[in-house]
Design a protein around this motif. Structure first.
Motif, PDB file in Angstrom:
ATOM      1  N   GLN A  74      -0.840  -2.913   6.783  1.00  0.00           N
ATOM      2  CA  GLN A  74      -1.702  -1.737   6.720  1.00  0.00           C
ATOM      3  C   GLN A  74      -2.547  -1.747   5.455  1.00  0.00           C
ATOM      4  O   GLN A  74      -3.719  -1.446   5.483  1.00  0.00           O
ATOM      5  N   ALA A  75      -1.933  -2.079   4.337  1.00  0.00           N
ATOM      6  CA  ALA A  75      -2.642  -1.993   3.071  1.00  0.00           C
ATOM      7  C   ALA A  75      -3.421  -3.269   2.763  1.00  0.00           C
ATOM      8  O   ALA A  75      -4.264  -3.259   1.888  1.00  0.00           O
TER       9      ALA A  75
ATOM     10  N   SER B  42      -9.390   6.964   8.416  1.00  0.00           N
ATOM     11  CA  SER B  42      -8.901   5.664   7.928  1.00  0.00           C
ATOM     12  C   SER B  42      -8.651   5.705   6.429  1.00  0.00           C
ATOM     13  O   SER B  42      -7.681   5.139   5.935  1.00  0.00           O
ATOM     14  N   TYR B  43      -9.548   6.384   5.695  1.00  0.00           N
ATOM     15  CA  TYR B  43      -9.335   6.519   4.253  1.00  0.00           C
ATOM     16  C   TYR B  43      -8.082   7.332   3.963  1.00  0.00           C
ATOM     17  O   TYR B  43      -7.324   7.014   3.051  1.00  0.00           O
TER      18      TYR B  43
ATOM     19  N   LEU C 209      -5.138   5.139   4.516  1.00  0.00           N
ATOM     20  CA  LEU C 209      -5.026   4.200   3.401  1.00  0.00           C
ATOM     21  C   LEU C 209      -4.464   4.904   2.176  1.00  0.00           C
ATOM     22  O   LEU C 209      -3.578   4.379   1.490  1.00  0.00           O
TER      23      LEU C 209
ATOM     24  N   TRP D  44      -7.165   1.601  -4.217  1.00  0.00           N
ATOM     25  CA  TRP D  44      -7.107   0.376  -3.412  1.00  0.00           C
ATOM     26  C   TRP D  44      -7.445  -0.844  -4.270  1.00  0.00           C
ATOM     27  O   TRP D  44      -6.764  -1.861  -4.219  1.00  0.00           O
TER      28      TRP D  44
END
Length: 188
Positions: free
Chosen positions: A4-5, A15-16, A19, A117
């Motif tokens: 996933q990451a 999606s953000y 995340l 991220w």
């Protein structure tokens, strides 16, 4: 962090948010330790991934969800799935961070998640580089050991003699005139 990451960065708000949840949970030391130690069994990493999805689903399905609700879920899952009792405020801090990510993504602001991220990516690259260096050093050390073993400079010392301890003499119990046995403490 798992697939996933390591996927490319998100492109839309949902999606953000996913995340951000994944990053927040993967950066939570209590959960990371539980997963690395397999306290949730051999599927500990899958349980973390499931938790990420469950929180995302909860935020989507129940818009009234707040940080306390998320904290309750985190504490409950840690207890039920990993046998870990969270008694510090870390679950609350992670819940607040997740709710901040929700507010930001709802407003179309993704910079905090992007920064997190990028930091995660740098750390992953550093860990990967350090790991490969460790493997190289370990490999070189093993090569040196085999070279050392082949050396004729070693002196054969033979087998070391076994350590033999002489048996202690056991003291005979003292009996007084009334027929009682005297208890003697160990000498130090």
């Amino acid at each position: 962090m798992d697939a996933q990451a390591t996927a490319p960065p998100a492109t839309d708000a949902a999606s953000y948010l996913d995340l951000g949840i994944t990053l927040a949970l993967n950066n939570w030391p209590s959960l990371t330790l539980a997963v690395q130690s397999n306290w949730g069994g051999p599927t500990s990493d899958d349980k973390r991934a499931w938790l990420c999805g469950a929180i995302s689903e909860m935020l989507t399905d129940r818009p009234e969800t707040d940080a306390e609700d998320v904290e309750d879920v985190l504490i409950q899952v840690m207890n039920d799935e990993f046998d870990v009792v969270i008694d510090d405020e870390s679950a609350g801090n992670v819940a607040v961070q997740i709710m901040e990510f929700k507010e930001q993504t709802d407003a179309g602001q993704f910079s905090a998640i992007r920064e997190m991220w990028e930091t995660w990516q740098r750390k992953s690259e550093q860990k990967s580089a350090a790991s490969s260096m460790f493997k190289q050093v370990e490999s070189r050390d093993e090569d040196q050991e085999t070279d050392d073993e082949a050396s004729d400079d070693d002196v054969d010392m033979g087998d070391a003699p076994a350590l033999v301890r002489a048996p202690r003499e056991k003291a005979e119990p003292e009996i007084d005139e009334d027929g009682f046995t005297k208890v003697v403490g160990k000498k130090r």
